[in-house]
Design a protein around this motif. Structure first.
Motif, PDB file in Angstrom:
ATOM      1  N   TYR A   1     -26.495 -34.315 -16.192  1.00 35.03           N
ATOM      2  CA  TYR A   1     -25.547 -33.644 -15.291  1.00 35.03           C
ATOM      3  C   TYR A   1     -24.879 -32.459 -15.990  1.00 35.03           C
ATOM      4  O   TYR A   1     -24.818 -31.350 -15.445  1.00 35.03           O
ATOM      5  CB  TYR A   1     -24.527 -34.676 -14.829  1.00 35.03           C
ATOM      6  CG  TYR A   1     -23.250 -34.155 -14.213  1.00 35.03           C
ATOM      7  CD1 TYR A   1     -23.203 -33.750 -12.893  1.00 35.03           C
ATOM      8  CD2 TYR A   1     -22.070 -34.114 -14.960  1.00 35.03           C
ATOM      9  CE1 TYR A   1     -22.019 -33.297 -12.318  1.00 35.03           C
ATOM     10  CE2 TYR A   1     -20.887 -33.676 -14.411  1.00 35.03           C
ATOM     11  CZ  TYR A   1     -20.859 -33.256 -13.078  1.00 35.03           C
ATOM     12  OH  TYR A   1     -19.677 -32.809 -12.535  1.00 35.03           O
ATOM     13  N   HIS A   2     -24.407 -32.670 -17.215  1.00 34.03           N
ATOM     14  CA  HIS A   2     -23.782 -31.574 -17.957  1.00 34.03           C
ATOM     15  C   HIS A   2     -24.775 -30.442 -18.236  1.00 34.03           C
ATOM     16  O   HIS A   2     -24.393 -29.275 -18.257  1.00 34.03           O
ATOM     17  CB  HIS A   2     -23.210 -32.096 -19.279  1.00 34.03           C
ATOM     18  CG  HIS A   2     -21.943 -32.874 -19.117  1.00 34.03           C
ATOM     19  ND1 HIS A   2     -21.614 -33.953 -19.928  1.00 34.03           N
ATOM     20  CD2 HIS A   2     -20.908 -32.743 -18.247  1.00 34.03           C
ATOM     21  CE1 HIS A   2     -20.437 -34.439 -19.559  1.00 34.03           C
ATOM     22  NE2 HIS A   2     -19.996 -33.720 -18.540  1.00 34.03           N
ATOM     23  N   CYS A   3     -26.042 -30.793 -18.434  1.00 38.13           N
ATOM     24  CA  CYS A   3     -27.064 -29.768 -18.698  1.00 38.13           C
ATOM     25  C   CYS A   3     -27.347 -28.899 -17.480  1.00 38.13           C
ATOM     26  O   CYS A   3     -27.901 -27.796 -17.616  1.00 38.13           O
ATOM     27  CB  CYS A   3     -28.370 -30.427 -19.142  1.00 38.13           C
ATOM     28  SG  CYS A   3     -28.289 -31.243 -20.746  1.00 38.13           S
TER      29      CYS A   3
ATOM     30  N   GLY B   1     -17.584 -27.234 -21.503  1.00 43.76           N
ATOM     31  CA  GLY B   1     -17.798 -27.631 -22.885  1.00 43.76           C
ATOM     32  C   GLY B   1     -17.589 -26.554 -23.921  1.00 43.76           C
ATOM     33  O   GLY B   1     -17.823 -26.785 -25.109  1.00 43.76           O
ATOM     34  N   ALA B   2     -17.155 -25.367 -23.525  1.00 46.03           N
ATOM     35  CA  ALA B   2     -17.113 -24.226 -24.449  1.00 46.03           C
ATOM     36  C   ALA B   2     -15.685 -23.878 -24.862  1.00 46.03           C
ATOM     37  O   ALA B   2     -14.717 -24.284 -24.227  1.00 46.03           O
ATOM     38  CB  ALA B   2     -17.771 -23.010 -23.802  1.00 46.03           C
TER      39      ALA B   2
ATOM     40  N   ASP C   1     -20.493 -27.502 -25.405  1.00 47.78           N
ATOM     41  CA  ASP C   1     -21.050 -26.151 -25.571  1.00 47.78           C
ATOM     42  C   ASP C   1     -22.106 -25.826 -24.527  1.00 47.78           C
ATOM     43  O   ASP C   1     -23.277 -25.597 -24.836  1.00 47.78           O
ATOM     44  CB  ASP C   1     -21.589 -25.974 -26.981  1.00 47.78           C
ATOM     45  CG  ASP C   1     -20.470 -25.832 -28.006  1.00 47.78           C
ATOM     46  OD1 ASP C   1     -19.502 -25.123 -27.707  1.00 47.78           O
ATOM     47  OD2 ASP C   1     -20.555 -26.431 -29.083  1.00 47.78           O
ATOM     48  N   ALA C   2     -21.655 -25.821 -23.264  1.00 49.40           N
ATOM     49  CA  ALA C   2     -22.500 -25.401 -22.138  1.00 49.40           C
ATOM     50  C   ALA C   2     -23.747 -26.264 -21.987  1.00 49.40           C
ATOM     51  O   ALA C   2     -24.767 -25.804 -21.482  1.00 49.40           O
ATOM     52  CB  ALA C   2     -22.864 -23.927 -22.264  1.00 49.40           C
ATOM     53  N   GLY C   3     -23.651 -27.520 -22.407  1.00 46.72           N
ATOM     54  CA  GLY C   3     -24.744 -28.465 -22.200  1.00 46.72           C
ATOM     55  C   GLY C   3     -25.586 -28.756 -23.421  1.00 46.72           C
ATOM     56  O   GLY C   3     -26.438 -29.657 -23.375  1.00 46.72           O
TER      57      GLY C   3
END
Length: 783
Positions: free
Chosen positions: A330-332, A107-108, A661-663
């Motif tokens: 999941y992304h977190c 996400g970054a 952005d990394a969750g």
């Protein structure tokens, strides 16, 4: 036809699995709700956020929670816009150039590092990413947590990926031509490959070093093993092929091996990765994937994901809401990534191997807001270890970095590790050296970077090797604000420094450092120095004290970071009541919020995309909907939070309205869907919004929190019934639109009664407002 057969086979396997599960459930007379709770991975769609420029910037590859290496399809070498680091996978692309052992932060807008790309082909050998690429169709693509598969049309080949913490497992099934080439690409920053035929291995490394400065010995190492002997092999450099060569080193080195087989004959490949060395990569591989059982590895990855995702159990809601929720969770759980191996880690700061746990890829300007507070709540042990890693970086580097990728970078402003540490400490996480952590925080707040008083200072002007903690700090300490005529992004810096000074004040107070507490509590009020009461906004101020002219709050000035004065005026999480007072009271504050959201709703349509008002796709806006709670109109928080959830999140590839952005953007949804959000990390309170599920159960780690579980119930909730009518906490009425961290971790039940019309009286009293510095009132337990 064969590609359709492969796709049908995958789908058939899925249907058999689901059907078998249904039979078991019926036999055991289990409820559908119980099935959902046991298998939350069924609601994860890894393709969410993989599409368009300002979309999530995520990839659908295989990995495990916080895994060091993710294994993802590679569809592009360059980003949607030239000059930006490319995320490995972009949904709108139609070809795949390989399968990458990736360390790209999910996400970054950062860089890839220490990666290798693996591409299976048939026919003539082609090594360049463009020439070896194959067309594929999304209808023949599958992904779920820990697994990815696709059919390569040009080679009539099925590819499957699964993973462990430090290793990947790949298998290739060519259906047209049984003769297979497997290409390994160490990418363009320099690498080494060595083929060991008698061991059916390829070893090597990649020098790719992300968007950071790293020591000269930095590399990502690998050991690749195959389950069949090679018929031939060779190496390549750029596009020059060297048949029967077993070693290659240089700017763009690679290797290839060939297998002679029959159509449908599968080749399996296991790859261990390491940042310590080749032998450590071998140990990681042998420890994590000792056998050639792909399904066992895939099943193990899925089990790990179910275990982690089950830390928050949900009931009710639509299938779409469940999919968005569990994909967000999941992304977190992808970052920060584990960077330690068998109790040791390579340091991308001093180039040495140290003992201890280590994590990497902290997107701190983003993730301090909700991602790290979520991890404090559901992953306290990892949160503790992440802070230990930040402290370790301080010892190795002399500073806590702001965006390690994997070495230090000067990306973004402020020092938000201060917030991460303070938030964990005030919420009871104690298993790290707080004195050492405070020393690092104090240095951030007191030691200015080199040359930050030079005219036009910004981080890009720093000499190579120089680190920026708080650029403009010299002026901030002297003037009480950062001046626009001396430093770029000055007004945003002032506001962010004031907030992180609040965080320092909390830790100083806890440690009995009274003078420090007074200093930083005073500096936490410096936000007032850039608020123009006549204009009603924060704005740029010169070193002589004069406001910068002209001024229009919808303009994208260079003294505001990634936004407008409309976005940053609300950035006073530590003292919202003080901001209300500056604006002239609750009525004016609410009217300005109304304008902000109404115009953002229209100008950012359909998903609150980039615009001068509310822009959900970038972090500075994400707490603002909860500010109505402070101004006596929490029903408007409920209105806008639910509208943002509905419009800014979806179940397709474009299901994230901005970079994840990394969750962080996902963490906003997780909190908001549960019904509360941490407006001010470092203050142990959560502001109430509008829950969307009938029931949420947060499973608490009893090694850290004594409560066992915290239950949120929303009676009569639906899309129409989004407004809170009343709330009870442990059967006692709750008339405040906020709860404390202690309320949650002590365990209990929070019950919402929901309705279609707002209850404008609930939570409206001034004494019910969440805590702010101006009130000098800290959160008290609501029991």
């Amino acid at each position: 036809m064969r590609n359709e057969i492969f796709a049908m086979g995958i789908v058939g396997l899925l249907m058999v699995t689901i059907f078998s599960g249904c039979i078991t459930l019926k036999k055991e007379d289990a409820s559908e709700a119980a099935k959902e709770r046991k298998q939350p991975t069924q609601f994860v769609n890894p393709f969410i956020g993989t599409s368009h420029f300002r979309g999530g910037h995520t990839s659908p590859g295989a990995g495990v929670p916080f895994g060091m290496t993710q294994w993802t399809p590679e569809t592009q070498e360059y980003g949607p816009y030239d000059g930006f680091p490319p995320v490995p996978y972009y949904y709108l692309n139609s070809t795949i150039s390989g399968f990458r052992g990736s360390h790209y932060p999910s996400g970054a807008w950062m860089g890839e590092y220490g990666s290798i790309t693996i591409m299976p082909t048939t026919g003539d050998l082609k090594t360049s990413s463009k020439e070896r690429s194959s067309a594929f169709s999304h209808k023949n693509e599958r992904a779920w947590p820990g697994y990815y598969s696709v059919f390569l049309d040009d080679y009539k080949m099925g590819v499957e990926l699964t993973a462990t913490m430090h290793a990947g497992f790949l298998r290739f099934t060519p259906l047209g031509n049984g003769n297979l080439n497997v290409i390994i690409d160490t990418r363009e920053k320099g690498g080494y490959v060595e083929i060991i035929p008698d061991r059916m291995e390829i070893i090597g490394y990649s020098r790719e070093n992300g968007r950071s400065i790293t020591p000269g010995n930095f590399a990502g190492y690998f050991v690749a093993k195959f389950d069949k002997p090679f018929s031939s092999y060779g190496t390549w450099s750029d596009e020059e092929i060297h048949m029967e060569s077993d070693k290659e080193k240089g700017g763009h080195a690679g290797a290839f091996v060939r297998f002679v087989g029959k159509p449908g004959e599968m080749i399996q490949m296991k790859v261990g990765t390491s940042f310590i060395g080749v032998e450590q990569a071998r140990r990681n591989l042998d420890k994590e994937i000792p056998d050639w059982d792909f399904n066992a590895t895939k099943g193990g990855a899925k089990d790990l994901w179910n275990e982690e995702l089950n830390k928050i159990r949900i009931s009710g809601g639509t299938k779409e809401q469940k999919t968005i929720f569990y994909t967000a969770l999941y992304h977190c759980l992808l970052l920060p990534r584990v960077f330690s191996e068998d109790g040791h880690h390579y340091s991308p700061f001093d180039g040495k191997v140290h003992e201890g746990v280590y994590y990497e890829d902290f997107s701190l300007w983003d993730t301090y807001r909700a991602e790290h507070p979520l991890l404090v709540l559901i992953e306290p042990e990892r949160s503790e270890d992440m802070i230990k890693a930040l402290i370790q970086m301080y010892e190795e580097f002399g500073w806590i970095p702001k965006w390690p990728n994997p070495g230090y970078s000067n990306v973004m402003i402020g020092t938000h590790a201060d917030s991460v540490i303070a938030d964990a400490w005030v919420k009871g996480i104690r298993g790290f050296d707080v004195e050492k952590a405070y020393a690092a925080m104090y240095k951030n707040a007191m030691v200015a970077p080199s040359g930050d008083q030079a005219p036009g200072y910004c981080d890009t002007l720093l000499p190579p090797g120089e680190y920026e903690a708080r650029g403009g700090l010299s002026y901030y300490k002297k003037l009480g604000y950062v001046p626009v005529d001396r430093v770029k992004e000055a007004t945003s810096r002032t506001l962010e420094f004031a907030y992180t000074d609040y965080c320092l004040a909390q830790v100083a107070k806890a440690l009995g450092k009274n003078e420090d507490h007074k200093l930083f509590a005073r500096r936490a009020m410096h936000y007032k120095n850039v608020f123009d009461s006549h204009a009603g906004f924060v704005r740029g101020k010169n070193s002589n004290g004069a406001w910068v002219k002209p001024f229009e709050p919808t303009e994208w000035y260079d003294y505001i970071t990634e936004g407008t004065p409309w976005h940053y005026t609300w950035y006073v999480p530590q003292d919202v009541q003080g901001l209300i007072d500056l604006m002239g009271g609750r009525e004016v504050f609410v009217q300005k919020l109304d304008t902000f959201f109404e115009k953002g709703s229209k100008e950012g349509a359909p998903n609150f995309g980039k615009n001068a008002y509310y822009w959900h796709g970038n972090e500075p806006s994400q707490h603002i909907a909860y500010l109505y709670d402070y101004a006596g109109e929490p029903w408007k928080t409920q209105r806008w939070v639910t509208e943002i959830m509905e419009r800014s999140y979806g179940t397709g590839p474009d299901g994230l309205c901005g970079n994840d952005d990394a969750g962080q953007t996902s963490a906003w949804y997780v909190f908001s869907a549960m019904g509360f959000y941490p407006v001010c990390p470092g203050m142990p309170s959560y502001e109430i919004g509008s829950p969307i599920f009938d029931e949420v159960i947060i499973r608490l780690d009893e090694r850290y929190y004594k409560g066992g579980e915290f239950v949120i119930k929303a009676n009569n909730v639906s899309k129409e019934n989004r407004y809170v009518q009343s709330v009870t906490l442990n059967e006692e009425p709750l008339d405040k639109p906020w709860i404390t961290h202690e309320d949650i971790v002590n365990g209990g039940v929070l019950v919402f009664e929901m309705g279609s019309k707002p209850n404008k009286e609930w939570g409206s009293e001034s004494e019910a407002a969440p805590p702010s510095l101006t009130k000098l009132r800290q959160p008290q337990n609501n029991h």
